[in-house]
Motif scaffolding. Sequence first.
Motif, mmCIF file in Angstrom:
data_model
loop_
_atom_site.group_PDB
_atom_site.id
_atom_site.type_symbol
_atom_site.label_atom_id
_atom_site.label_comp_id
_atom_site.label_asym_id
_atom_site.label_seq_id
_atom_site.Cartn_x
_atom_site.Cartn_y
_atom_site.Cartn_z
ATOM 1 N N ASP A 1 3.941 25.878 -6.422
ATOM 2 C CA ASP A 1 3.329 27.044 -7.056
ATOM 3 C C ASP A 1 2.951 28.131 -6.048
ATOM 4 O O ASP A 1 2.291 29.104 -6.403
ATOM 5 N N ASP A 2 3.384 27.981 -4.791
ATOM 6 C CA ASP A 2 2.889 28.864 -3.739
ATOM 7 C C ASP A 2 3.239 30.335 -3.943
ATOM 8 O O ASP A 2 2.459 31.218 -3.588
ATOM 9 N N LEU A 3 4.425 30.624 -4.461
ATOM 10 C CA LEU A 3 4.860 32.013 -4.600
ATOM 11 C C LEU A 3 4.977 32.458 -6.054
ATOM 12 O O LEU A 3 5.532 33.514 -6.332
ATOM 13 N N TRP B 1 -1.367 32.025 4.622
ATOM 14 C CA TRP B 1 0.069 32.276 4.695
ATOM 15 C C TRP B 1 0.654 31.768 6.013
ATOM 16 O O TRP B 1 1.574 32.357 6.576
ATOM 17 N N SER B 2 0.135 30.623 6.503
ATOM 18 C CA SER B 2 0.505 30.148 7.833
ATOM 19 C C SER B 2 1.955 29.678 7.930
ATOM 20 O O SER B 2 2.464 29.473 9.036
ATOM 21 N N ARG B 3 2.630 29.478 6.809
ATOM 22 C CA ARG B 3 4.060 29.176 6.888
ATOM 23 C C ARG B 3 4.789 30.297 7.622
ATOM 24 O O ARG B 3 5.732 30.040 8.386
ATOM 25 N N TRP B 4 4.368 31.540 7.400
ATOM 26 C CA TRP B 4 5.056 32.692 7.973
ATOM 27 C C TRP B 4 4.295 33.372 9.106
ATOM 28 O O TRP B 4 4.911 33.995 9.956
ATOM 29 N N TYR B 5 2.959 33.264 9.097
ATOM 30 C CA TYR B 5 2.177 34.015 10.087
ATOM 31 C C TYR B 5 1.027 33.171 10.621
ATOM 32 O O TYR B 5 0.258 32.587 9.851
ATOM 33 N N GLN B 6 0.919 33.113 11.953
ATOM 34 C CA GLN B 6 -0.198 32.433 12.615
ATOM 35 C C GLN B 6 -0.613 33.233 13.847
ATOM 36 O O GLN B 6 0.110 34.145 14.288
ATOM 37 N N GLU B 7 -1.763 32.878 14.407
ATOM 38 C CA GLU B 7 -2.248 33.488 15.637
ATOM 39 C C GLU B 7 -2.636 32.389 16.618
ATOM 40 O O GLU B 7 -3.161 31.350 16.220
ATOM 41 N N ASP B 8 -2.360 32.632 17.889
ATOM 42 C CA ASP B 8 -2.733 31.692 18.948
ATOM 43 C C ASP B 8 -3.119 32.540 20.163
ATOM 44 O O ASP B 8 -2.268 33.204 20.760
ATOM 45 N N GLY B 9 -4.400 32.537 20.505
ATOM 46 C CA GLY B 9 -4.859 33.395 21.588
ATOM 47 C C GLY B 9 -4.692 34.851 21.213
ATOM 48 O O GLY B 9 -5.165 35.300 20.161
ATOM 49 N N HIS B 10 -4.000 35.626 22.044
ATOM 50 C CA HIS B 10 -3.752 37.039 21.780
ATOM 51 C C HIS B 10 -2.359 37.276 21.206
ATOM 52 O O HIS B 10 -1.868 38.409 21.208
ATOM 53 N N THR B 11 -1.745 36.181 20.718
ATOM 54 C CA THR B 11 -0.350 36.250 20.271
ATOM 55 C C THR B 11 -0.235 36.007 18.774
ATOM 56 O O THR B 11 -0.806 35.061 18.238
ATOM 57 N N GLN B 12 0.539 36.878 18.119
ATOM 58 C CA GLN B 12 0.876 36.712 16.703
ATOM 59 C C GLN B 12 2.206 35.972 16.602
ATOM 60 O O GLN B 12 3.154 36.268 17.339
ATOM 61 N N ILE B 13 2.269 35.025 15.692
ATOM 62 C CA ILE B 13 3.443 34.181 15.516
ATOM 63 C C ILE B 13 4.065 34.501 14.162
ATOM 64 O O ILE B 13 3.440 34.315 13.113
ATOM 65 N N HIS C 1 -1.611 33.270 -3.560
ATOM 66 C CA HIS C 1 -1.820 31.853 -3.297
ATOM 67 C C HIS C 1 -1.524 31.503 -1.843
ATOM 68 O O HIS C 1 -2.287 30.791 -1.183
ATOM 69 N N GLY C 2 -0.402 32.003 -1.333
ATOM 70 C CA GLY C 2 -0.009 31.704 0.025
ATOM 71 C C GLY C 2 0.690 30.371 0.148
ATOM 72 O O GLY C 2 0.883 29.648 -0.834
ATOM 73 N N SER C 3 1.069 30.013 1.388
ATOM 74 C CA SER C 3 1.731 28.742 1.635
ATOM 75 C C SER C 3 1.467 28.338 3.080
ATOM 76 O O SER C 3 1.629 29.143 4.001
ATOM 77 N N LEU C 4 1.064 27.092 3.262
ATOM 78 C CA LEU C 4 0.727 26.605 4.599
ATOM 79 C C LEU C 4 1.949 26.002 5.276
ATOM 80 O O LEU C 4 2.844 25.469 4.614
#
Length: 289
Positions: A54-56, A114-126, A65-68
């Motif tokens: 049901d995420d999308l 929405w971590s399936r598509w976007y994450q952050e680690d330190g000063h970096t966007q993933i 809803h988003g997706s992990l």
Amino acid sequence: MLALCNLLVACSTQQTTFSPIKPEDVIKSQAYSLEQLYSLKGQDKSWQQLLQSDDLKPLGTFTHHGSLGATVNINNDLIETGPYAHQPINAVHRHMRLHTLGNAALESTEFSKWSRWYQEDGHTQIFRLFKDEVNTSNQRKNAARVETYIPTQRWLPEPDVVREFGARFTVLKSGGCIAPHYCSIFQAKGNNVDHWSVMLRVDSDGALWFYPREDLSKRRLIAANAIGRPFDMKVLDDGLDYEMFIDGQSVGTGQWQRTQKIGFRWGIYVGRSTIPEDIIVLVTGAAMK
């Protein structure tokens, strides 16, 4: 225009000691193995598995809803170097927005969903896109993307006012960046779909390209293979003239007259292309002034 031209000349002549790796390659960094640069904890669903969730849903609408996804852990010591290494993301403070498959204008307070598509680690966007993914927020075909932008930092062209975007980019996977559009990982873009002036693109072989709007015959190969090689990118733009730099070296200039507000977007955008393989791009210290 004259003021920008003077500035562009000054910026271009400051890097007098640069020695390219080979004639078509201006990236200074060595190539690191993917194992050196990042690791994953957990698993990511296939696109088919995700569509069964049901995420999308409902498809064709802006969903919240988003997706992990699996947790991405990057090697900050190797990736976060150079002039943008210590620039924090500050997504909440900067009123950053996220445009991804299921929603074009997610506020920063929703990013973690929405971590399936976007994450952050330190000063970096993933930024990540996966095999077979397509846009689901409306009826536009393909058009998968995951990009960030800052609406409050859009600007109208003003005489003698030059805007700047800068960040460190690391392309980890680009096999899904196929023709005709490849992957745009940066674009100077207005508020309508045809209002971009210049893009930085990567293709499925990992080649990095300067893409000017006004004459695609002037596109330039920046590096034959950028995979695993962090590099710094800067763009100067006054609403007509623009210039792009990679690791301090000018890689292209152009002109494209814009009359509406202009902004900068960064991440992954594949346009009309399909995605046959996964794509991962890191952006460190994205800054505008």
